[in-house]
Design a protein around this motif. Structure first.
Motif, PDB file in Angstrom:
ATOM      1  N   LYS A 104       0.906  -0.977  -0.416  1.00  0.00           N
ATOM      2  CA  LYS A 104      -0.381  -0.212   0.477  1.00  0.00           C
ATOM      3  C   LYS A 104       1.095   1.434   0.051  1.00  0.00           C
ATOM      4  O   LYS A 104       0.374   2.019  -0.541  1.00  0.00           O
ATOM      5  N   GLY A 105       1.470   1.287   0.613  1.00  0.00           N
ATOM      6  CA  GLY A 105       2.485   2.475   0.676  1.00  0.00           C
ATOM      7  C   GLY A 105       3.810   2.796  -0.326  1.00  0.00           C
ATOM      8  O   GLY A 105       3.750   3.729  -0.560  1.00  0.00           O
ATOM      9  N   ILE A 106       3.900   1.541  -1.558  1.00  0.00           N
ATOM     10  CA  ILE A 106       4.668   1.926  -2.423  1.00  0.00           C
ATOM     11  C   ILE A 106       3.833   2.313  -3.771  1.00  0.00           C
ATOM     12  O   ILE A 106       3.913   1.496  -5.299  1.00  0.00           O
ATOM     13  N   GLY A 107       2.353   1.941  -3.962  1.00  0.00           N
ATOM     14  CA  GLY A 107       1.047   3.015  -4.440  1.00  0.00           C
ATOM     15  C   GLY A 107       0.379   1.489  -4.819  1.00  0.00           C
ATOM     16  O   GLY A 107      -0.095   2.114  -6.691  1.00  0.00           O
ATOM     17  N   PHE A 108       0.433   1.470  -4.203  1.00  0.00           N
ATOM     18  CA  PHE A 108      -0.459  -0.980  -4.550  1.00  0.00           C
ATOM     19  C   PHE A 108      -1.614   0.005  -4.322  1.00  0.00           C
ATOM     20  O   PHE A 108      -2.425   0.286  -2.837  1.00  0.00           O
ATOM     21  N   ARG A 109      -3.242  -0.771  -4.876  1.00  0.00           N
ATOM     22  CA  ARG A 109      -4.179  -0.677  -4.123  1.00  0.00           C
ATOM     23  C   ARG A 109      -4.562  -1.569  -4.323  1.00  0.00           C
ATOM     24  O   ARG A 109      -4.905  -2.742  -4.895  1.00  0.00           O
ATOM     25  N   ALA A 110      -5.131  -2.624  -2.995  1.00  0.00           N
ATOM     26  CA  ALA A 110      -6.411  -3.847  -2.951  1.00  0.00           C
ATOM     27  C   ALA A 110      -7.640  -3.394  -3.289  1.00  0.00           C
ATOM     28  O   ALA A 110      -8.185  -2.209  -3.955  1.00  0.00           O
ATOM     29  N   LEU A 111      -7.528  -4.595  -4.737  1.00  0.00           N
ATOM     30  CA  LEU A 111      -8.902  -4.544  -5.125  1.00  0.00           C
ATOM     31  C   LEU A 111     -10.049  -5.499  -4.857  1.00  0.00           C
ATOM     32  O   LEU A 111     -11.051  -5.915  -5.478  1.00  0.00           O
ATOM     33  N   SER A 112      -9.704  -6.788  -4.227  1.00  0.00           N
ATOM     34  CA  SER A 112     -10.287  -7.422  -3.567  1.00  0.00           C
ATOM     35  C   SER A 112      -9.990  -7.873  -1.598  1.00  0.00           C
ATOM     36  O   SER A 112      -9.145  -7.370  -1.860  1.00  0.00           O
ATOM     37  N   LEU A 113     -11.278  -8.566  -1.333  1.00  0.00           N
ATOM     38  CA  LEU A 113     -10.924  -9.293   0.130  1.00  0.00           C
ATOM     39  C   LEU A 113      -9.521  -9.884   0.036  1.00  0.00           C
ATOM     40  O   LEU A 113      -9.788 -11.025  -0.811  1.00  0.00           O
ATOM     41  N   PRO A 114      -9.267 -10.108   1.143  1.00  0.00           N
ATOM     42  CA  PRO A 114      -8.296 -11.574   1.543  1.00  0.00           C
ATOM     43  C   PRO A 114      -9.153 -12.719   1.450  1.00  0.00           C
ATOM     44  O   PRO A 114      -9.963 -12.965   1.604  1.00  0.00           O
ATOM     45  N   GLN A 115      -8.115 -14.048   0.936  1.00  0.00           N
ATOM     46  CA  GLN A 115      -8.879 -14.747   0.338  1.00  0.00           C
ATOM     47  C   GLN A 115      -8.469 -16.001   1.675  1.00  0.00           C
ATOM     48  O   GLN A 115      -7.146 -16.175   1.815  1.00  0.00           O
ATOM     49  N   SER A 116      -9.049 -17.053   2.198  1.00  0.00           N
ATOM     50  CA  SER A 116      -8.381 -18.338   2.704  1.00  0.00           C
ATOM     51  C   SER A 116      -8.588 -19.466   1.677  1.00  0.00           C
ATOM     52  O   SER A 116      -9.255 -19.653   1.313  1.00  0.00           O
ATOM     53  N   HIS A 117      -7.342 -20.227   2.310  1.00  0.00           N
ATOM     54  CA  HIS A 117      -7.472 -21.492   2.202  1.00  0.00           C
ATOM     55  C   HIS A 117      -7.499 -22.828   3.160  1.00  0.00           C
ATOM     56  O   HIS A 117      -7.085 -22.481   4.398  1.00  0.00           O
ATOM     57  N   ALA A 118      -8.025 -24.127   2.659  1.00  0.00           N
ATOM     58  CA  ALA A 118      -7.630 -24.863   4.488  1.00  0.00           C
ATOM     59  C   ALA A 118      -6.739 -25.731   3.043  1.00  0.00           C
ATOM     60  O   ALA A 118      -7.007 -26.300   3.034  1.00  0.00           O
ATOM     61  N   TRP A 119      -5.719 -25.808   4.634  1.00  0.00           N
ATOM     62  CA  TRP A 119      -4.496 -27.134   4.404  1.00  0.00           C
ATOM     63  C   TRP A 119      -4.213 -27.466   5.256  1.00  0.00           C
ATOM     64  O   TRP A 119      -4.597 -27.728   6.896  1.00  0.00           O
ATOM     65  N   LEU A 120      -3.674 -29.068   4.932  1.00  0.00           N
ATOM     66  CA  LEU A 120      -4.225 -30.102   5.815  1.00  0.00           C
ATOM     67  C   LEU A 120      -1.813 -30.772   5.828  1.00  0.00           C
ATOM     68  O   LEU A 120      -2.362 -30.824   5.411  1.00  0.00           O
ATOM     69  N   ASP A 121      -2.562 -30.637   7.300  1.00  0.00           N
ATOM     70  CA  ASP A 121      -0.697 -30.965   7.542  1.00  0.00           C
ATOM     71  C   ASP A 121      -0.933 -32.498   7.767  1.00  0.00           C
ATOM     72  O   ASP A 121      -1.409 -33.216   8.625  1.00  0.00           O
ATOM     73  N   LEU A 122       0.454 -32.755   6.712  1.00  0.00           N
ATOM     74  CA  LEU A 122       0.532 -34.499   6.183  1.00  0.00           C
ATOM     75  C   LEU A 122       1.700 -34.630   7.008  1.00  0.00           C
ATOM     76  O   LEU A 122       1.688 -36.168   7.146  1.00  0.00           O
ATOM     77  N   GLN A 123       2.665 -34.248   8.362  1.00  0.00           N
ATOM     78  CA  GLN A 123       3.310 -34.685   8.579  1.00  0.00           C
ATOM     79  C   GLN A 123       3.183 -34.702   9.427  1.00  0.00           C
ATOM     80  O   GLN A 123       4.065 -36.561  10.437  1.00  0.00           O
ATOM     81  N   PRO A 124       1.948 -35.266  10.612  1.00  0.00           N
ATOM     82  CA  PRO A 124       1.781 -36.467  11.524  1.00  0.00           C
ATOM     83  C   PRO A 124       1.635 -37.386  11.159  1.00  0.00           C
ATOM     84  O   PRO A 124       1.193 -37.422  10.240  1.00  0.00           O
ATOM     85  N   ASP A 125       1.425 -38.540  11.877  1.00  0.00           N
ATOM     86  CA  ASP A 125       1.388 -39.874  11.285  1.00  0.00           C
ATOM     87  C   ASP A 125      -0.316 -40.116  11.063  1.00  0.00           C
ATOM     88  O   ASP A 125      -0.925 -39.498  11.640  1.00  0.00           O
ATOM     89  N   ALA A 126      -0.599 -41.425  11.174  1.00  0.00           N
ATOM     90  CA  ALA A 126      -1.786 -41.752  10.161  1.00  0.00           C
ATOM     91  C   ALA A 126      -3.072 -41.358  11.803  1.00  0.00           C
ATOM     92  O   ALA A 126      -3.456 -40.751  11.466  1.00  0.00           O
ATOM     93  N   ALA A 127      -3.106 -41.877  12.858  1.00  0.00           N
ATOM     94  CA  ALA A 127      -3.286 -41.859  14.344  1.00  0.00           C
ATOM     95  C   ALA A 127      -3.627 -40.670  14.623  1.00  0.00           C
ATOM     96  O   ALA A 127      -4.826 -39.840  14.676  1.00  0.00           O
ATOM     97  N   THR A 128      -2.747 -39.126  14.497  1.00  0.00           N
ATOM     98  CA  THR A 128      -2.485 -37.888  14.819  1.00  0.00           C
ATOM     99  C   THR A 128      -3.683 -37.752  13.849  1.00  0.00           C
ATOM    100  O   THR A 128      -4.517 -36.558  14.847  1.00  0.00           O
ATOM    101  N   ARG A 129      -3.793 -37.108  12.732  1.00  0.00           N
ATOM    102  CA  ARG A 129      -4.401 -36.246  11.375  1.00  0.00           C
ATOM    103  C   ARG A 129      -5.832 -37.168  11.678  1.00  0.00           C
ATOM    104  O   ARG A 129      -6.865 -36.635  11.561  1.00  0.00           O
ATOM    105  N   LEU A 130      -5.881 -38.601  12.737  1.00  0.00           N
ATOM    106  CA  LEU A 130      -7.460 -38.933  12.196  1.00  0.00           C
ATOM    107  C   LEU A 130      -7.801 -38.035  13.240  1.00  0.00           C
ATOM    108  O   LEU A 130      -9.206 -38.570  13.459  1.00  0.00           O
ATOM    109  N   ALA A 131      -7.115 -38.354  14.184  1.00  0.00           N
ATOM    110  CA  ALA A 131      -7.927 -37.602  15.573  1.00  0.00           C
ATOM    111  C   ALA A 131      -8.410 -36.800  15.273  1.00  0.00           C
ATOM    112  O   ALA A 131      -9.022 -35.469  16.117  1.00  0.00           O
ATOM    113  N   ARG A 132      -7.731 -35.457  14.514  1.00  0.00           N
ATOM    114  CA  ARG A 132      -7.157 -34.001  13.470  1.00  0.00           C
ATOM    115  C   ARG A 132      -9.216 -33.680  13.823  1.00  0.00           C
ATOM    116  O   ARG A 132      -9.703 -32.721  13.538  1.00  0.00           O
ATOM    117  N   GLN A 133      -9.644 -35.154  12.906  1.00  0.00           N
ATOM    118  CA  GLN A 133     -10.597 -34.767  12.704  1.00  0.00           C
ATOM    119  C   GLN A 133     -12.083 -34.417  12.803  1.00  0.00           C
ATOM    120  O   GLN A 133     -11.887 -34.720  14.040  1.00  0.00           O
TER     121      GLN A 133
END
Length: 308
Positions: free
Chosen positions: A109-138
């Protein structure tokens, strides 16, 4: 600060699909002019992917997602890179940049850019934990549907996507898209990705005795991956096949060394059911910055008055 064109420098952190060299390869196959630049000071500080196009009289430089910052970048280096960004993207071009986050958006914004849209969000699934941990997070309902699908004894098949053989899958998804009215990248993008980046598009299919019930297509771009498209018939939906396919895909990706899976856009207002499904996997919300616009810097000729 030096800016060097490069297609080979490894990316740090968890880059999005639109920041990866494989995305650049795909767009080039589709005939687009793509620029990849590494900012060094003296070590790599940031990586920028830009697409340059012409729309009628307008020349546009578009950064679909970025920059990718190094793990050790300082706040001063971030400011320096973003201040040089307009020169790197060609001052004579109209410039569109999807800010990496709110901090980058504030600097821009300080160098001449102006926002045209609202920020967007994405869903990111962490794959580093083991299967049991990922299952428990569901979430509980999501996990119950997964168990329902597992009890249905669907046959799961995982294999690389083949552009010639698998056109039928793209046709099924395109028909579903027309019926449900959602948007996705066209089939030619999928063909270009699979052709220019061999063995980086992975199909996961669910079969019941009557034939194919559902499939998903995942694009891999190490160290992360992206859910690309999916399809399901009535039987597949009744058996919660997509829950099982995502679970099997996550297990395959995790075992293959991928650290995270981007499940796509979060839209609580227009797609609340799909949003609940994505977050039910245990995914976390990652919010970027707005897409920002800077007008070209024009050099006007000086006007001299003739002496009377």
């Amino acid at each position: 600060m030096r800016f060097i064109q490069s297609d080979t420098t490894p990316l740090p952190g968890r880059p999005a699909l639109q920041q990866h060299p494989f995305y650049a390869n795909t767009l080039r196959m589709l005939g687009l002019d793509v620029l990849r630049v590494t900012a060094r000071d003296p070590d790599p500080a940031a990586h920028i992917l830009a697409v340059r196009r012409r729309f009628g009289p307008f020349r546009v430089a578009w950064v679909p997602h970025g920059p990718v910052w190094s793990d050790t970048v300082s706040s001063e280096q971030r400011v320096a890179v973003l201040h040089h960004l307009r020169r790197v993207l060609c001052p004579s071009h109209l410039q569109l940049v999807a800010a990496q986050d709110a901090a980058d958006q504030h600097i821009m914004k300080g160098i001449g850019f102006r926002a045209l849209s609202l920020p967007q969000s994405h869903a990111w699934l962490d794959l580093q934990p083991d299967a049991a941990t990922r299952l428990a997070r569901q979430h509980g309902k999501w996990r119950n549907r997964l168990r329902h699908a597992q009890s249905a004894k669907l046959k799961i098949r995982a294999r690389p996507f083949c552009p010639d053989r698998d056109q039928k899958l793209l046709t099924l998804e395109e028909a579903q898209r027309r019926i449900k009215g959602y948007r996705a990248l066209p089939a030619r993008f999928t063909h270009a990705w699979a052709t220019s980046n061999p063995d980086t598009a992975q199909v996961f299919e669910a079969y019941e005795p009557g034939g194919l019930a559902a499939f998903i297509l995942v694009l891999t771009h190490a160290p992360t991956a992206t859910y690309h498209i999916g399809w399901s018939n009535e039987t597949g939906r009744a058996l919660s096949a997509h829950n099982l396919l995502l679970w099997e895909a996550a297990n395959w990706l995790s075992a293959s060394g991928y650290c995270a899976l981007d499940l796509g856009l979060i839209d609580h207002k227009n797609a609340p059911g799909l949003t609940r499904f994505k977050l039910g996997t245990g995914a976390e919300i990652r919010t970027g910055g707005a897409t920002c616009l800077a007008l070209p810097r024009l050099s006007l000729p000086s006007l001299r008055h003739k002496a009377a």
